[in-house]
Design a protein around this motif. Structure first.
Motif, PDB file in Angstrom:
ATOM      1  N   GLU A 176       0.738  -1.230  -0.051  1.00  0.00           N
ATOM      2  CA  GLU A 176      -0.183   0.101   0.019  1.00  0.00           C
ATOM      3  C   GLU A 176       0.856   1.307  -0.192  1.00  0.00           C
ATOM      4  O   GLU A 176       0.466   2.172  -0.424  1.00  0.00           O
ATOM      5  N   ASP A 177       2.094   1.291   0.619  1.00  0.00           N
ATOM      6  CA  ASP A 177       2.948   2.622   0.552  1.00  0.00           C
ATOM      7  C   ASP A 177       3.724   2.445  -0.692  1.00  0.00           C
ATOM      8  O   ASP A 177       4.804   3.368  -0.323  1.00  0.00           O
ATOM      9  N   SER A 178       3.439   1.585  -1.771  1.00  0.00           N
ATOM     10  CA  SER A 178       4.610   1.736  -2.668  1.00  0.00           C
ATOM     11  C   SER A 178       4.271   2.996  -3.723  1.00  0.00           C
ATOM     12  O   SER A 178       3.599   2.671  -4.936  1.00  0.00           O
ATOM     13  N   SER A 179       4.275   4.185  -3.225  1.00  0.00           N
ATOM     14  CA  SER A 179       3.687   5.329  -4.153  1.00  0.00           C
ATOM     15  C   SER A 179       4.790   5.490  -5.131  1.00  0.00           C
ATOM     16  O   SER A 179       4.593   6.514  -5.924  1.00  0.00           O
ATOM     17  N   ASP A 180       5.818   4.894  -5.207  1.00  0.00           N
ATOM     18  CA  ASP A 180       6.826   5.242  -6.435  1.00  0.00           C
ATOM     19  C   ASP A 180       6.873   4.305  -7.281  1.00  0.00           C
ATOM     20  O   ASP A 180       7.700   4.410  -8.188  1.00  0.00           O
ATOM     21  N   GLN A 181       5.813   3.385  -7.504  1.00  0.00           N
ATOM     22  CA  GLN A 181       5.633   2.635  -8.635  1.00  0.00           C
ATOM     23  C   GLN A 181       4.471   3.110  -9.629  1.00  0.00           C
ATOM     24  O   GLN A 181       3.322   3.366  -8.884  1.00  0.00           O
ATOM     25  N   PHE A 182       4.856   3.272 -10.545  1.00  0.00           N
ATOM     26  CA  PHE A 182       3.998   3.842 -11.567  1.00  0.00           C
ATOM     27  C   PHE A 182       3.562   2.772 -12.818  1.00  0.00           C
ATOM     28  O   PHE A 182       2.689   3.090 -13.596  1.00  0.00           O
ATOM     29  N   HIS A 183       4.151   1.806 -12.945  1.00  0.00           N
ATOM     30  CA  HIS A 183       3.635   0.771 -13.730  1.00  0.00           C
ATOM     31  C   HIS A 183       3.916  -0.554 -13.440  1.00  0.00           C
ATOM     32  O   HIS A 183       4.663  -0.872 -12.298  1.00  0.00           O
ATOM     33  N   PRO A 184       3.790  -1.853 -14.341  1.00  0.00           N
ATOM     34  CA  PRO A 184       4.168  -3.028 -13.616  1.00  0.00           C
ATOM     35  C   PRO A 184       5.416  -3.090 -13.477  1.00  0.00           C
ATOM     36  O   PRO A 184       6.299  -2.490 -14.231  1.00  0.00           O
ATOM     37  N   SER A 185       5.986  -3.907 -12.553  1.00  0.00           N
ATOM     38  CA  SER A 185       7.527  -4.079 -12.297  1.00  0.00           C
ATOM     39  C   SER A 185       8.045  -4.676 -13.293  1.00  0.00           C
ATOM     40  O   SER A 185       9.592  -4.391 -13.629  1.00  0.00           O
ATOM     41  N   SER A 186       7.287  -5.483 -14.282  1.00  0.00           N
ATOM     42  CA  SER A 186       8.157  -6.081 -15.542  1.00  0.00           C
ATOM     43  C   SER A 186       6.880  -6.383 -16.409  1.00  0.00           C
ATOM     44  O   SER A 186       5.787  -6.422 -16.302  1.00  0.00           O
ATOM     45  N   MET A 187       7.226  -6.788 -17.584  1.00  0.00           N
ATOM     46  CA  MET A 187       6.487  -7.153 -18.602  1.00  0.00           C
ATOM     47  C   MET A 187       5.650  -8.427 -18.251  1.00  0.00           C
ATOM     48  O   MET A 187       4.574  -9.047 -18.955  1.00  0.00           O
ATOM     49  N   ASP A 188       6.098  -9.183 -17.156  1.00  0.00           N
ATOM     50  CA  ASP A 188       5.626 -10.366 -16.734  1.00  0.00           C
ATOM     51  C   ASP A 188       4.189 -10.041 -15.952  1.00  0.00           C
ATOM     52  O   ASP A 188       3.338 -11.119 -15.704  1.00  0.00           O
ATOM     53  N   PHE A 189       3.908  -9.016 -15.649  1.00  0.00           N
ATOM     54  CA  PHE A 189       2.517  -8.627 -15.020  1.00  0.00           C
ATOM     55  C   PHE A 189       1.739  -7.632 -15.701  1.00  0.00           C
ATOM     56  O   PHE A 189       2.362  -6.855 -16.585  1.00  0.00           O
ATOM     57  N   ASP A 190       0.470  -7.654 -15.428  1.00  0.00           N
ATOM     58  CA  ASP A 190      -0.496  -6.702 -16.146  1.00  0.00           C
ATOM     59  C   ASP A 190      -1.164  -5.724 -14.845  1.00  0.00           C
ATOM     60  O   ASP A 190      -1.717  -4.616 -15.503  1.00  0.00           O
ATOM     61  N   SER A 191      -1.370  -6.288 -13.733  1.00  0.00           N
ATOM     62  CA  SER A 191      -1.795  -5.556 -12.788  1.00  0.00           C
ATOM     63  C   SER A 191      -1.359  -5.918 -11.386  1.00  0.00           C
ATOM     64  O   SER A 191      -0.342  -6.534 -11.207  1.00  0.00           O
ATOM     65  N   ALA A 192      -1.937  -5.202 -10.324  1.00  0.00           N
ATOM     66  CA  ALA A 192      -1.369  -5.523  -8.998  1.00  0.00           C
ATOM     67  C   ALA A 192      -2.593  -5.738  -8.047  1.00  0.00           C
ATOM     68  O   ALA A 192      -3.590  -5.501  -8.132  1.00  0.00           O
ATOM     69  N   VAL A 193      -2.158  -6.250  -6.953  1.00  0.00           N
ATOM     70  CA  VAL A 193      -3.192  -6.642  -5.731  1.00  0.00           C
ATOM     71  C   VAL A 193      -2.255  -6.301  -4.532  1.00  0.00           C
ATOM     72  O   VAL A 193      -1.186  -6.408  -4.272  1.00  0.00           O
ATOM     73  N   ASP A 194      -3.302  -6.334  -3.486  1.00  0.00           N
ATOM     74  CA  ASP A 194      -2.503  -6.118  -2.009  1.00  0.00           C
ATOM     75  C   ASP A 194      -2.326  -7.403  -1.465  1.00  0.00           C
ATOM     76  O   ASP A 194      -1.354  -7.543  -0.471  1.00  0.00           O
ATOM     77  N   ASP A 195      -2.901  -8.517  -1.806  1.00  0.00           N
ATOM     78  CA  ASP A 195      -2.776  -9.884  -1.632  1.00  0.00           C
ATOM     79  C   ASP A 195      -2.992 -10.904  -2.476  1.00  0.00           C
ATOM     80  O   ASP A 195      -4.334 -10.920  -3.172  1.00  0.00           O
ATOM     81  N   ILE A 196      -2.274 -11.722  -3.002  1.00  0.00           N
ATOM     82  CA  ILE A 196      -2.400 -12.624  -4.005  1.00  0.00           C
ATOM     83  C   ILE A 196      -3.698 -13.698  -3.532  1.00  0.00           C
ATOM     84  O   ILE A 196      -4.468 -13.886  -4.482  1.00  0.00           O
ATOM     85  N   SER A 197      -3.369 -14.282  -2.498  1.00  0.00           N
ATOM     86  CA  SER A 197      -4.721 -15.096  -2.094  1.00  0.00           C
ATOM     87  C   SER A 197      -5.789 -14.803  -1.754  1.00  0.00           C
ATOM     88  O   SER A 197      -6.996 -15.277  -2.198  1.00  0.00           O
ATOM     89  N   SER A 198      -6.006 -13.511  -1.072  1.00  0.00           N
ATOM     90  CA  SER A 198      -7.055 -13.031  -0.650  1.00  0.00           C
ATOM     91  C   SER A 198      -7.164 -11.430  -1.250  1.00  0.00           C
ATOM     92  O   SER A 198      -7.187 -10.720   0.065  1.00  0.00           O
ATOM     93  N   PRO A 199      -7.066 -11.179  -2.396  1.00  0.00           N
ATOM     94  CA  PRO A 199      -6.968  -9.497  -2.430  1.00  0.00           C
ATOM     95  C   PRO A 199      -8.626  -8.698  -1.961  1.00  0.00           C
ATOM     96  O   PRO A 199      -9.651  -9.218  -2.134  1.00  0.00           O
ATOM     97  N   THR A 200      -8.037  -7.587  -1.437  1.00  0.00           N
ATOM     98  CA  THR A 200      -9.115  -6.720  -1.063  1.00  0.00           C
ATOM     99  C   THR A 200      -8.868  -5.459  -1.986  1.00  0.00           C
ATOM    100  O   THR A 200      -9.592  -4.395  -2.035  1.00  0.00           O
ATOM    101  N   ARG A 201      -7.948  -5.276  -3.243  1.00  0.00           N
ATOM    102  CA  ARG A 201      -7.504  -4.035  -3.649  1.00  0.00           C
ATOM    103  C   ARG A 201      -6.913  -4.601  -4.867  1.00  0.00           C
ATOM    104  O   ARG A 201      -6.020  -5.271  -5.028  1.00  0.00           O
ATOM    105  N   TYR A 202      -7.685  -4.273  -6.264  1.00  0.00           N
ATOM    106  CA  TYR A 202      -6.843  -4.294  -7.438  1.00  0.00           C
ATOM    107  C   TYR A 202      -6.455  -3.017  -7.789  1.00  0.00           C
ATOM    108  O   TYR A 202      -6.913  -1.990  -7.688  1.00  0.00           O
TER     109      TYR A 202
END
Length: 330
Positions: A176-202
């Motif tokens: 949640e505090d990763s305010s310096d990230q502006f895009h996926p960390s690599s081409m291997d990812f399309d979006s992000a979540v706060d928790d892979i197994s039980s996300p509450t935020r996309y």
């Protein structure tokens, strides 16, 4: 005496104030705006309306008090047939196929809630999501409470959520505090979540906005005035203190008569110890709106001017949407 003095102060700071468009300049009926922009009202008792209604209340089930006191006012469906929306819908389909081809045949499409102020909902309906943000957060369909907390109350006491289809593809975990990230960390990812197994935020990056998130419905509802039972943002030690009395005197010129009366009534209740400090803070937020609070408290914190100067500076700031990006708590 020191204890009394401390009790008469509030910890509303920039860290407490979530970015949210204020409703002071709203002068049109939002439902008419929705209809004008291609969203048609559907019957809540219809099969389609019942599914959305059931999903919404199910997402509030972890707080029965909120669910019981929440009432759906209207549901509008995206029926826009304009060329612009046809292009957006086509782009969504093309991108979904591209992601599916890249991710083993599954684009990982979900429904998600997006809560914001009435002004932002109206702007999104008309123009799409704002590219000024480096990302937006939406809530999984079963976690509507979080988006409800982000929604803003309009002049009629109504809140609005967008129910969207979202192409998530392959997800990575972002704190949640990763305010310096502006895009996926690599081409291997399309979006992000706060928790892979039980996300509450996309998390949808602005590099993907408006072709991997498609607004489908607008749900308008009335919730308990102060959302006292909702999950609150993490508590952060305040950077500065401002008395309720001072805060109210600065806010008053921006509020209409009913808002000022309501604010004064809540302040009286607070002084008479009928409500707690956290409850008072929530009620100030509900009445004034978090964007106005952000401007006032930021200027107060930096001691840019006396009370009159603060009001003038806040008015100018609220005419410049871009300036809010630095205040948003991610």
């Amino acid at each position: 005496m020191n204890q009394i003095g401390a009790e008469n102060q509030t910890s509303i700071t920039i860290d407490d104030a979530m970015s949210e468009s204020n409703e002071l300049d709203s002068c049109y009926n939002c439902f008419q705006h929705f209809v004008t922009n291609g969203f048609s009202k559907i019957d809540e008792s219809s099969f389609e309306g019942d599914i959305i209604k059931t999903s919404f209340f199910s997402s509030l089930s972890r707080n029965p008090q909120i669910s019981y006191r929440t009432k759906i006012v209207a549901i509008h469906k995206n029926s826009n047939t304009s060329q612009c929306w046809k292009i957006r819908a086509h782009s969504f389909g093309v991108y979904a196929k591209a992601v599916a081809d890249t991710r083993g045949g599954d684009a990982n499409i979900k429904y998600a809630w997006y809560g914001a102020s009435k002004n932002e909902i109206c702007e999104t309906v008309m123009y799409g999501f704002s590219w000024r943000k480096h990302s937006i957060s939406v809530s999984p369909a079963k976690h509507g409470l979080d988006s409800v907390l982000c929604s803003g109350v309009d002049g009629s006491g109504v809140r609005h959520l967008l129910l969207c289809r979202v192409i998530l593809g392959k997800q990575e975990v972002v704190r949640e505090d990763s305010s310096d990230q502006f895009h996926p960390s690599s081409m291997d990812f399309d979006s992000a979540v706060d928790d892979i197994s039980s996300p509450t935020r996309y998390i949808i990056w602005n590099t993907h906005l408006n072709y991997n998130i498609l607004p489908c419905y607008i749900l308008s509802f009335e919730a308990p005035p102060y959302l006292s039972g909702l999950t609150e943002p993490k508590t952060i030690k305040p950077k500065t203190w401002i008395t309720f009395g001072t805060l109210i005197s600065i806010l008053s010129p921006f509020l209409d008569h009913s808002q000022r009366a309501s604010l004064e009534e809540q302040y009286t209740n607070y002084l008479e110890k009928k409500i707690t400090r956290p409850q008072m803070i929530q009620r100030v937020r509900a009445i004034a709106g978090n964007q106005l609070l952000s401007a006032v408290v930021k200027l107060y914190t930096n001691k840019l001017a006396a009370a009159t100067g603060v009001m003038q500076q806040a008015a100018r700031l609220m005419m410049q949407p871009d300036c809010w990006e630095q205040f948003i708590v991610r």
